[in-house]
Write an enzyme that holds these catalytic residues in place. Structure first.
Site, PDB file in Angstrom:
ATOM      1  N   LYS A   1      -2.431  -2.850  15.126  1.00 11.73           N
ATOM      2  CA  LYS A   1      -3.669  -2.962  15.933  1.00 11.73           C
ATOM      3  C   LYS A   1      -3.511  -2.715  17.533  1.00 11.73           C
ATOM      4  O   LYS A   1      -2.480  -3.400  17.906  1.00 11.73           O
ATOM      5  CB  LYS A   1      -4.588  -4.062  15.894  1.00 11.73           C
ATOM      6  CG  LYS A   1      -6.062  -4.193  16.414  1.00 11.73           C
ATOM      7  CD  LYS A   1      -6.809  -4.885  16.032  1.00 11.73           C
ATOM      8  CE  LYS A   1      -8.287  -4.912  16.668  1.00 11.73           C
ATOM      9  NZ  LYS A   1      -8.973  -3.683  16.205  1.00 11.73           N
TER      10      LYS A   1
ATOM     11  N   ASP B   1      -8.543  14.606   9.049  1.00 14.21           N
ATOM     12  CA  ASP B   1      -7.489  13.916   9.588  1.00 14.21           C
ATOM     13  C   ASP B   1      -6.856  14.874  10.765  1.00 14.21           C
ATOM     14  O   ASP B   1      -7.469  16.006  11.269  1.00 14.21           O
ATOM     15  CB  ASP B   1      -6.183  13.764   8.462  1.00 14.21           C
ATOM     16  CG  ASP B   1      -5.665  12.620   8.698  1.00 14.21           C
ATOM     17  OD1 ASP B   1      -5.273  12.000   9.797  1.00 14.21           O
ATOM     18  OD2 ASP B   1      -4.856  11.987   7.594  1.00 14.21           O
TER      19      ASP B   1
ATOM     20  N   HIS C   1      -4.787 -10.290  13.998  1.00  9.75           N
ATOM     21  CA  HIS C   1      -4.751  -9.057  13.241  1.00  9.75           C
ATOM     22  C   HIS C   1      -3.481  -8.578  12.929  1.00  9.75           C
ATOM     23  O   HIS C   1      -2.498  -9.009  13.577  1.00  9.75           O
ATOM     24  CB  HIS C   1      -5.381  -7.670  14.110  1.00  9.75           C
ATOM     25  CG  HIS C   1      -7.066  -7.893  14.137  1.00  9.75           C
ATOM     26  ND1 HIS C   1      -7.874  -8.777  14.869  1.00  9.75           N
ATOM     27  CD2 HIS C   1      -8.103  -7.198  13.372  1.00  9.75           C
ATOM     28  CE1 HIS C   1      -9.038  -8.675  14.583  1.00  9.75           C
ATOM     29  NE2 HIS C   1      -9.034  -7.805  13.465  1.00  9.75           N
TER      30      HIS C   1
END
Length: 277
Positions: free
Chosen positions: A169, A45, A165
């Site tokens: 996004k 991450d 979406h």
């Protein structure tokens, strides 16, 4: 006395996950842990993420024994394959680390520049990579159907691509929609860069029949819907794929990882993974 020879079990494929604390990262971690032939070998991450140091599977309530880290070398030390659904700048950093460490790479990230795509292609001369705008098995079957439809409906049909979406996004149109456009354009002998129309407003005039139109919807928690419309006189054909979960992307990514297991180098698409090439 009967002697039984125990068969040698195949070692699990060691997979690391980028973006481990994100929605897709967690789906990938769960898929790896639930598979019978893969093992979670690393979880990455970004620096500063509140998830750093936590067990990668803590969200499932069953520790995996793999901590989330930001150091690429640490996170990839035991991995054979990295699955990456992050953002272009992150993927490019991961690409360099994988290249140096000899780790194979499955790329589901979209929104790359032409220069970045060229760098990925160059890296594939040293490591094996699967890159696709959509890892869903169903979507990639739809790509083959679109090729067939475009060839059969090459005259008298206007082509529009509609995608939807979630609100988070960041790129538009989606990489999947663009790939669908490329497939259709190639089947028609056209260059998508020259025939794509990405927005219409005001007095646009009559539609140019040689164009391929795109419409984008962003909102809520829509996972991903794509429809290619072939609109003719007296009829229309719609080829659609709708995702209700990211699970399909995760399972496709595992299939891509397994495909790379015996590939030393090369750049592949999902059509190769699925035997559609």
């Amino acid at each position: 006395m009967t002697t039984t020879n125990a068969s040698t079990a195949t070692a699990p494929l060691r997979i690391a996950i980028a973006g481990a604390s994100g929605r897709m990262g967690r789906m990938l971690i769960e898929a790896v842990l639930n598979s019978g032939d893969c093992a979670l070998a690393g979880a990455l991450d970004v620096p500063g993420s509140p998830a750093l140091g936590q067990d990668a599977a803590a969200f499932l309530g069953r520790p995996a024994g793999v901590a989330i880290v930001s150091d690429l070398r640490e996170g990839l030390a035991n991995a054979q394959v990295l699955i990456d659904f992050t953002r272009p700048e992150g993927t490019m950093a991961h690409l360099q680390a994988c290249r140096e460490l000899g780790v194979k790479l499955v790329i589901g990230t979209t929104g790359f520049s032409e220069e970045q795509k060229a760098q990925i292609d160059e890296a594939a001369q040293e490591i094996s990579i699967v890159m696709a705008p959509n890892m869903s098995v169903g979507v990639n079957v739809v790509m083959r159907l679109l090729d067939m439809a475009a060839r059969a409906l090459s005259q008298g049909y206007d082509i529009e691509i509609i995608e939807a979406h979630h609100r988070h996004k960041v790129d538009a149109p989606s990489g999947t929609a663009l790939k669908m456009g490329e497939v259709v354009a190639a089947a028609l002998g056209r260059d998508l860069k020259e025939c794509a129309v990405y927005g219409r407003e005001g007095v646009t005039g009559e539609r140019d029949p040689s164009t391929i139109g795109f419409a984008t919807v962003r909102g809520g928690d829509i996972i991903g819907d794509h429809t290619v419309l072939f609109a003719g006189t007296g009829e229309r054909i719609e080829i659609s794929h709708k995702s209700s979960s990211r699970a399909g992307y995760a399972q496709g990514s595992l299939r891509a990882s397994r495909f790379l297991a015996d590939k030393p180098q090369g750049l592949f698409g999902m059509e190769a993974v699925l035997g559609l090439a």
